[in-house]
Motif scaffolding. Structure first.
Motif, PDB file in Angstrom:
ATOM      1  N   VAL A  11     -46.313  12.796   5.100  1.00  0.00           N
ATOM      2  CA  VAL A  11     -45.441  13.941   4.858  1.00  0.00           C
ATOM      3  C   VAL A  11     -44.885  13.938   3.428  1.00  0.00           C
ATOM      4  N   ALA A  12     -44.568  12.761   2.880  1.00  0.00           N
ATOM      5  CA  ALA A  12     -44.003  12.720   1.518  1.00  0.00           C
ATOM      6  C   ALA A  12     -45.053  13.142   0.489  1.00  0.00           C
ATOM      7  N   ASP A  33     -56.109   9.149   0.627  1.00  0.00           N
ATOM      8  CA  ASP A  33     -55.537   8.678   1.885  1.00  0.00           C
ATOM      9  C   ASP A  33     -56.581   7.966   2.717  1.00  0.00           C
ATOM     10  N   GLU A  34     -56.268   6.765   3.130  1.00  0.00           N
ATOM     11  CA  GLU A  34     -57.255   6.023   3.928  1.00  0.00           C
ATOM     12  C   GLU A  34     -57.420   6.628   5.315  1.00  0.00           C
ATOM     13  N   ARG A  42     -46.402  12.395  13.162  1.00  0.00           N
ATOM     14  CA  ARG A  42     -46.227  11.067  13.771  1.00  0.00           C
ATOM     15  C   ARG A  42     -45.125  11.041  14.829  1.00  0.00           C
ATOM     16  N   VAL A  79     -56.807   3.008  -1.451  1.00  0.00           N
ATOM     17  CA  VAL A  79     -56.460   2.586  -2.821  1.00  0.00           C
ATOM     18  C   VAL A  79     -56.445   1.068  -2.821  1.00  0.00           C
ATOM     19  N   ASP A 275     -41.218   6.496   3.132  1.00  0.00           N
ATOM     20  CA  ASP A 275     -40.798   5.223   3.728  1.00  0.00           C
ATOM     21  C   ASP A 275     -41.116   4.010   2.859  1.00  0.00           C
ATOM     22  N   GLY A 292     -37.747   7.943   7.605  1.00  0.00           N
ATOM     23  CA  GLY A 292     -37.621   9.072   8.537  1.00  0.00           C
ATOM     24  C   GLY A 292     -38.392  10.266   8.010  1.00  0.00           C
ATOM     25  N   TRP A 293     -38.803  11.118   8.941  1.00  0.00           N
ATOM     26  CA  TRP A 293     -39.671  12.252   8.607  1.00  0.00           C
ATOM     27  C   TRP A 293     -39.005  13.213   7.630  1.00  0.00           C
ATOM     28  N   ARG A 321     -32.810  10.322  12.841  1.00  0.00           N
ATOM     29  CA  ARG A 321     -32.878  11.589  13.578  1.00  0.00           C
ATOM     30  C   ARG A 321     -33.999  11.451  14.576  1.00  0.00           C
ATOM     31  N   THR A 322     -33.634  11.381  15.838  1.00  0.00           N
ATOM     32  CA  THR A 322     -34.702  11.201  16.821  1.00  0.00           C
ATOM     33  C   THR A 322     -34.291  11.715  18.187  1.00  0.00           C
TER      34      THR A 322
HETATM   35  C1  LIG Z   1     -44.526   6.656  16.762  1.00  0.00           C
HETATM   36  C2  LIG Z   1     -43.633   7.137  15.652  1.00  0.00           C
HETATM   37  C3  LIG Z   1     -42.500   7.883  15.966  1.00  0.00           C
HETATM   38  C4  LIG Z   1     -41.641   8.338  14.972  1.00  0.00           C
HETATM   39  N1  LIG Z   1     -40.552   9.076  15.310  1.00  0.00           N
HETATM   40  C5  LIG Z   1     -39.735   9.549  14.351  1.00  0.00           C
HETATM   41  C6  LIG Z   1     -38.604  10.330  14.668  1.00  0.00           C
HETATM   42  O1  LIG Z   1     -38.305  10.600  15.828  1.00  0.00           O
HETATM   43  N2  LIG Z   1     -37.802  10.750  13.655  1.00  0.00           N
HETATM   44  C7  LIG Z   1     -38.087  10.460  12.345  1.00  0.00           C
HETATM   45  O2  LIG Z   1     -37.338  10.866  11.456  1.00  0.00           O
HETATM   46  N3  LIG Z   1     -39.165   9.726  12.016  1.00  0.00           N
HETATM   47  C8  LIG Z   1     -39.986   9.257  12.975  1.00  0.00           C
HETATM   48  N4  LIG Z   1     -41.055   8.476  12.646  1.00  0.00           N
HETATM   49  C9  LIG Z   1     -41.187   8.030  11.253  1.00  0.00           C
HETATM   50  C10 LIG Z   1     -41.884   9.074  10.384  1.00  0.00           C
HETATM   51  O3  LIG Z   1     -43.127   9.377  10.923  1.00  0.00           O
HETATM   52  C11 LIG Z   1     -42.002   8.488   8.989  1.00  0.00           C
HETATM   53  O4  LIG Z   1     -40.700   8.315   8.479  1.00  0.00           O
HETATM   54  C12 LIG Z   1     -42.804   9.385   8.048  1.00  0.00           C
HETATM   55  O5  LIG Z   1     -44.092   9.579   8.546  1.00  0.00           O
HETATM   56  C13 LIG Z   1     -42.864   8.748   6.660  1.00  0.00           C
HETATM   57  O6  LIG Z   1     -43.674   9.540   5.848  1.00  0.00           O
HETATM   58  P1  LIG Z   1     -44.435   8.932   4.581  1.00  0.00           P
HETATM   59  O7  LIG Z   1     -45.150  10.075   3.972  1.00  0.00           O
HETATM   60  O8  LIG Z   1     -43.491   8.147   3.769  1.00  0.00           O
HETATM   61  O9  LIG Z   1     -45.459   7.864   5.164  1.00  0.00           O
HETATM   62  P2  LIG Z   1     -46.631   8.017   6.222  1.00  0.00           P
HETATM   63  O10 LIG Z   1     -46.433   9.198   7.103  1.00  0.00           O
HETATM   64  O11 LIG Z   1     -46.731   6.683   6.866  1.00  0.00           O
HETATM   65  O12 LIG Z   1     -47.911   8.279   5.328  1.00  0.00           O
HETATM   66  C14 LIG Z   1     -48.431   7.293   4.471  1.00  0.00           C
HETATM   67  C15 LIG Z   1     -49.907   7.531   4.269  1.00  0.00           C
HETATM   68  O13 LIG Z   1     -50.392   6.624   3.274  1.00  0.00           O
HETATM   69  C16 LIG Z   1     -51.672   6.171   3.649  1.00  0.00           C
HETATM   70  N5  LIG Z   1     -51.935   4.873   2.976  1.00  0.00           N
HETATM   71  C17 LIG Z   1     -51.240   3.717   3.078  1.00  0.00           C
HETATM   72  N6  LIG Z   1     -51.762   2.771   2.281  1.00  0.00           N
HETATM   73  C18 LIG Z   1     -52.840   3.351   1.661  1.00  0.00           C
HETATM   74  C19 LIG Z   1     -53.791   2.875   0.720  1.00  0.00           C
HETATM   75  N7  LIG Z   1     -53.776   1.622   0.225  1.00  0.00           N
HETATM   76  N8  LIG Z   1     -54.749   3.733   0.312  1.00  0.00           N
HETATM   77  C20 LIG Z   1     -54.796   5.013   0.787  1.00  0.00           C
HETATM   78  N9  LIG Z   1     -53.907   5.513   1.668  1.00  0.00           N
HETATM   79  C21 LIG Z   1     -52.943   4.680   2.102  1.00  0.00           C
HETATM   80  C22 LIG Z   1     -51.597   6.052   5.169  1.00  0.00           C
HETATM   81  O14 LIG Z   1     -52.881   6.143   5.737  1.00  0.00           O
HETATM   82  C23 LIG Z   1     -50.720   7.252   5.529  1.00  0.00           C
HETATM   83  O15 LIG Z   1     -51.504   8.384   5.836  1.00  0.00           O
HETATM   84  C24 LIG Z   1     -41.937   8.024  13.620  1.00  0.00           C
HETATM   85  C25 LIG Z   1     -43.080   7.295  13.293  1.00  0.00           C
HETATM   86  C26 LIG Z   1     -43.915   6.845  14.295  1.00  0.00           C
HETATM   87  C27 LIG Z   1     -45.156   6.065  13.940  1.00  0.00           C
END
Ligand SMILES: Cc1cc2nc3c(=O)[nH]c(=O)nc-3n(C[C@H](O)[C@H](O)[C@H](O)COP(=O)(O)OP(=O)(O)OC[C@H]3O[C@@H](n4cnc5c(N)ncnc54)[C@H](O)[C@@H]3O)c2cc1C
Length: 463
Positions: A11-12, A33-34, A42, A79, A275, A292-293, A321-322
């Protein structure tokens, strides 16, 4: 023409790409993205486990959006490293991608439990859609599950597994849920709700040993108490920032990739969001992860603006927030602060007739610094704004405070609903109708309004 390379398409990263494109029609934008699957929500993985939503329903409805924005996505590509000096991202194939600006947005992953070589059947994780599908494939024969951790992953696992009739025992490493965010009263409300659902909780416990029969998991031995029967162990803690590929870059601090309020790392052309990052909290200045999302989405916004050359600062703080089963849980900032200068307002909550509703505002040195909501988060958006603006007690909207703490039965018009994805608290107007489809003003997800038995609206994801 600038080339922006985004490491991670969660999402970020995705939000940053959208924002960069809005500001710069010419820029080349590449997301690496892997993950092979299309972008999905998520926080809805628990619904997938429960069987209430299928994979196609948790995949974002605007699948083609990035292509329409001319953002190139290298899906299924890892990466391997980042070379800040040469301004290049190195892919696992050895290919080097030069960049003008890069964004680290690789999220977190649950740490593998010691001794898990992946060969045994029954030890599982819930970070991704393939993880959830893998768990689903094991459910046929499963009767007993142990869930380790007090994370959102754990809560989602419980949601899904209980819906499938599987016995659940949660091992909490701490003495309560989300220590530092939830206070003891709020944690008790969460614990009671889980107990009502038949979930057993064992607190201050670690995993001591696993019991196998051939290569099938048969039990978990906790550090406290007897062996627990288990065909499934969901390892749901701890979540670590994914920074393995950043070794030697000097960008990683104690709790993630360290950034300033513009989400810029020590290198002026490299940013981090979501995150994986740790940044100063706006109300304390302390450098902390703010997972968090919705936080990730907002950080993607700010990083994208800065990468496109438009200065923006992130004014956030740790938040949760959940939904725990059907219970909304929202808390912000110093929600469990103690000590000198701390004052707490929590009205007469929890009421006997509505024991799951609890609201609290925390003041420190006269300023609003934190809040907790369980069961009804109608005023969460307003209170979050107060913390962000650093309002003093006397500057807060009295009507909102009265609604929180004076009214025992809330007028329907005052009720909002939490977005099913990002849990942003949306105001729902009196004209809203059951079944109408709305769009979350924060994350853009589409949802339908369902009326709950108490008259309040609940937002349900439209797949
Ligand atoms: C089961 C579950 C329930 C959740 N429930 C909630 C909730 O109720 N409320 C809430 O606020 N949040 C919730 N979350 C947390 C929320 O999903 C995360 O905070 C959010 O997805 C973070 O976004 P992000 O973009 O930082 O990272 P991510 O969504 O984790 O995305 C990171 C991406 O980077 C990619 N990546 C990592 N390393 C590499 C690499 N070396 N090379 C290429 N790509 C790579 C990964 O494949 C991934 O697609 C939940 C998460 C899970 C798993």
């Amino acid at each position: 023409m600038n080339r922006h390379v985004i490491l991670g398409g969660g999402v970020a990263g995705r939000r940053a790409a959208e924002i960069i494109r809005k500001r710069d029609a010419e820029a080349e934008i590449v997301i690496v993205d892997e993950q092979e699957e299309a972008f999905y929500y998520r926080p809805m993985l628990g619904e997938l486990l429960a069987g209430t939503l299928g994979p196609e329903q948790i995949i974002a409805t605007d699948k083609e959006r990035l292509a329409q924005l001319d953002v190139k996505v290298l899906a299924g590509t890892r990466v391997a490293s980042l070379d800040p000096k040469a301004q290049e991202v190195v892919l696992s194939s050895g290919e080097r991608l030069p960049f003008d600006k890069a964004l680290i947005a690789s999220g977190t992953r649950t740490e593998k439990i010691a001794g898990d070589d992946g060969k045994g059947r029954g030890v599982v994780y819930l970070d991704t859609l393939p993880d959830a599908l893998h768990i689903n494939s094991l459910l046929g024969a499963a009767r007993h599950a142990v869930i380790y951790g007090a994370s959102l992953h754990a809560i989602n696992a419980v949601r899904g597994l209980r819906a499938r009739g599987i016995d659940c025992t949660v091992l909490l490493p701490d003495e309560r849920f989300w220590k530092g965010l939830l206070d003891p009263i709020a944690s008790e409300i969460v614990e009671d709700r889980l107990a009502q659902e038949g979930v057993t909780l064992i607190k201050q416990t670690e995993i001591k040993d696993l019991v196998w029969e051939d290569s099938d998991l048969k039990g978990v031995v906790p550090s406290k108490g007897d062996k627990l029967p288990a065909d499934l162990l969901v390892v749901a803690a701890p979540q670590n920032p994914r920074v393995d590929y950043l070794e030697g870059t000097g960008l990683v601090g104690e709790n993630g990739v360290r950034v300033d309020q513009n989400l810029r790392t020590g290198n002026e052309n490299i940013f981090a969001a979501g995150d994986v990052a740790a940044m100063p909290a706006s109300h304390t200045g302390e450098v902390v992860q703010q997972p968090g999302w919705l936080s990730a989405w907002r950080q993607g916004n700010v990083a994208g603006l800065n990468m496109a050359g438009q200065g923006a600062a992130y004014a956030g703080f740790p938040a949760l927030r959940t939904k725990v089963l059907d219970l909304d849980v929202v808390c912000f900032g110093l929600s469990d602060a103690q000590g000198e200068g701390v004052k707490v307002e929590s009205g007469d909550y929890p009421y006997d007739e509505l024991p799951y509703i609890y609201k609290k505002v925390v003041y420190k040195d006269g300023k609003v610094v934190g809040a907790v909501f369980t069961g009804d988060a109608s005023e969460a958006g307003a209170v979050e704004g107060w913390i962000r603006k650093g309002l003093k007690a006397g500057e807060c909207d009295k009507k909102v405070l009265d609604q929180m703490f004076q009214a025992r039965i809330q007028p329907l018009s005052a009720l909002g609903a939490l977005c099913p994805i990002c849990k942003f608290q949306m105001q729902i107007g009196e004209e809203a109708e059951e079944g109408s489809v709305e769009t979350c003003p924060a994350c853009g997800a589409n949802f339908r309004l369902d009326r709950m038995p108490n008259g309040a609206f609940r937002a349900v994801l439209v797949g």
